[in-house]
Write an enzyme that holds these catalytic residues in place. Structure first.
Site, short mmCIF file in Angstrom:
data_model
loop_
_atom_site.label_atom_id
_atom_site.label_comp_id
_atom_site.label_asym_id
_atom_site.label_seq_id
_atom_site.Cartn_x
_atom_site.Cartn_y
_atom_site.Cartn_z
N SER A 252 26.21 13.95 -26.27
CA SER A 252 27.32 13.97 -27.22
C SER A 252 28.62 13.88 -26.43
O SER A 252 28.61 13.88 -25.21
CB SER A 252 27.30 15.27 -28.03
OG SER A 252 27.67 16.34 -27.17
N LYS A 253 29.70 13.83 -27.18
CA LYS A 253 31.02 13.69 -26.55
C LYS A 253 31.28 14.76 -25.50
O LYS A 253 32.01 14.55 -24.54
CB LYS A 253 32.12 13.77 -27.62
CG LYS A 253 32.28 12.48 -28.35
CD LYS A 253 33.58 12.46 -29.12
CE LYS A 253 33.61 11.24 -30.03
NZ LYS A 253 34.12 11.50 -31.35
N ARG A 254 30.64 15.91 -25.73
CA ARG A 254 30.76 17.02 -24.80
C ARG A 254 30.40 16.61 -23.37
O ARG A 254 30.87 17.16 -22.39
CB ARG A 254 29.76 18.09 -25.27
CG ARG A 254 30.18 19.49 -25.16
CD ARG A 254 29.26 20.40 -25.97
NE ARG A 254 27.86 19.99 -26.07
CZ ARG A 254 26.94 20.19 -25.13
NH1 ARG A 254 27.27 20.78 -24.01
NH2 ARG A 254 25.71 19.79 -25.33
N GLY B 149 31.10 13.89 -21.96
CA GLY B 149 32.04 12.91 -21.39
C GLY B 149 31.90 11.59 -22.10
O GLY B 149 31.68 11.56 -23.32
#
Ligand code: GLU
Length: 515
Positions: free
Chosen positions: A255-257, A259
């Protein structure tokens, strides 16, 4: 051996956001399979979620797919025999087939209100049961429900799920069976008249004659409902291949977490499309008998095998992607790299973009020849193009005070010979005719360094490290032979931010050193 029925596959993104690596891998596997089987690749835009779908995302999806080197034989932009290829343009088709299912008794009208359904769900949760629709409207007499509908009662259309297990053979996961007790009769058309994903996907895949549905395994649990729909409609069920989830390095769903995850992110980081494509191909697939990792597009088409796709989750290893990128950067013709590198330098040099997207820059031939030399010098040290400006900072920006204060330089600056080396090289540069004109050549510079060597007895690191600090701010870096002409040429260019010549550097350095 070729398949008797021509292969037809589709990539069916919803235009609700940017193309992410997971979806891009789905697109790539479909594409590789189609090209390998000499089949047909279809792009279908699944935009029935009106609230979340946005037309501009469709444009970006198309641009991202093309950037990755993928194409399609049928789709909203290229047309085809089975169009339209945007679901929002197929609503009539969905309604017609829903009515057909209703008239054959395969579907029924459901008059339950949202409130009633919510109560059912809450009860199921209290009793620790799966929230399965009770089937309350299943047994309403069709004549009665038709009357209620005609009288204006709000109703949805639900598919009647047969009371027997539903199974299918997944190419990746093998045989899978779901008990009908765990599957609610799915709504196919909402009371608003809008159709539901599980239903439209079947109508479209069937009418578009899709032979293989290759998609993410987040859709595995939807598949029994879809299989029931094929059966209710009396249509052949396609083959399914559900691709495993992609995890981040911590083994949590990517996920965006973690990067960068979108194709646009990686493009902005200066990852080349062939590197990303090569890397995506390895997410869940490996060639038979070997640990080979570098594949051209042609090789991927040859080697790829949907049967070898593994059901276990694939871990996204960004370092491996960058390693591949470095390989492809090295393989790239310099002209291409020059063009790709320009936007990365633009900000540090204060160049303004020509277009709103901020990706198109134009510089004079003189500047572009100079930047080509900069790129040639720095490219061996990067694995992403976005690292170029940082590497180029020793050329574009020079700070004598920082060079003297940097903890990295303290040791070298304290060496016994350093003062003598620095004093001598400074005098030589300041007195040099060519350097005064910012025209020092690599040979001229080398001669001075050799004189300093003879005069001070310093050699190797003792000689070069202090000089490097004085001219570049760091004790290690690219060869002087290439750097000196780049400094000198750069200083003559009409750049918004002036590039310092060798003389200007040494002047600033000795001023800072003496102050
Ligand atoms: N629009 C769906 C998605 O983006 C496609 C699912 C499918 O391929 O059936 O997840």
């Amino acid at each position: 051996m070729t398949d008797p029925v021509p292969v037809r596959v589709r990539f069916a993104p919803s235009p609700t956001g940017h193309l992410h690596v997971g979806n891009a891998r789905t697109a790539l596997f479909n594409w590789l399979f189609a090209r390998q089987k000499r089949g047909t690749m279809i792009l279908r835009i699944e935009d029935t979620d009106l609230e979340r779908s946005q037309p501009h995302f469709e444009g970006q999806l198309v641009a991202d797919l093309k950037w990755l080197g993928l194409d399609w034989d049928e789709g909203p932009d290229v047309g085809g025999r089975f169009g339209p290829y945007r679901q929002s343009e197929r609503l009539l088709i969905y309604r017609q087939h829903a009515e057909k299912l209703l008239s054959t008794g395969k579907a029924y009208l459901c008059f339950c209100t949202e409130q009633e359904l919510e109560q059912e769900r809450a009860r199921a949760a209290r009793e620790h049961r799966q929230p399965i629709y009770s089937g309350k409207c299943r047994s309403i007499d069709p004549g009665e429900s038709a009357r209620r509908r005609a009288a204006g009662d709000s109703c949805a259309i639900r598919l009647r799920i047969p009371e027997h297990p539903i199974g299918f053979d997944d190419i990746v996961h093998g045989p899978i069976e779901f008990s009908s007790e765990v599957i609610s009769d799915p709504i196919i058309l909402r009371s608003s008249g809008m159709p539901v994903y599980n239903y439209v996907v079947v109508i479209d895949d069937a009418l578009m004659k899709i032979t293989h549905v290759i998609r993410g395994d987040d859709h595995l649990s939807n598949t029994p409902k879809q299989v029931s729909l094929y059966q209710a409609l009396g249509w052949p069920v396609p083959q399914f291949a559900h691709l495993s989830t992609i995890l981040g390095s911590d083994r949590e769903r990517l996920s965006k977490r973690h990067g960068a995850t979108s194709i646009a992110n990686f493009r902005d980081l200066g990852v080349l499309p062939e590197a990303l494509r090569n890397y995506l191909a390895l997410l869940g697939w490996a060639p038979s008998g070997g640990t080979r990792e570098i594949f051209s597009l042609e090789e991927l088409i040859q080697e790829f095998s949907i049967e070898r796709v593994t059901p276990s989750p694939a871990v996204f290893d960004v370092e491996k992607l960058y390693w591949l990128n470095r390989h492809y950067i090295k393989e790239s013709p310099s002209r291409r790299l020059d063009a790709l590198a320009l936007p990365y330098y633009a900000r540090s040099l204060g160049l303004g973009p020509l277009d709103e997207a901020g990706s198109n820059y134009s510089v004079s031939p003189q500047i572009s020849i100079w930047l080509e030399k900069v790129t040639r010098l720095l490219i061996p040290a990067v694995d992403r193009l976005d690292q170029l400006p940082e590497k180029a900072s020793l050329i574009f920006s020079y700070d004598a005070k920082a060079a003297l204060e940097s903890p990295e330089n303290l040791e070298v600056l304290g060496w016994r010979q350093t003062d003598a080396v620095l004093t001598r090289i400074t005098v030589k540069i300041l007195e040099d005719e060519a350097a005064r004109e910012n025209q020092l050549t690599a040979e001229g510079f080398k001669k001075m360094v050799n004189e300093v060597k003879a005069e001070t007895g310093a050699k190797g690191k003792e000689l070069f490290h202090p000089i490097r600090i004085a001219l570049t701010g760091a004790h290690s870096g690219p060869e002087f032979d290439k750097l000196i002409p780049i400094f000198e040429e750069g200083s003559h260019l009409p750049l918004p931010r002036h590039v310092l010549s060798v003389r200007e550097r040494i002047e600033q350095f000795s001023r800072a050193r003496l102050s």
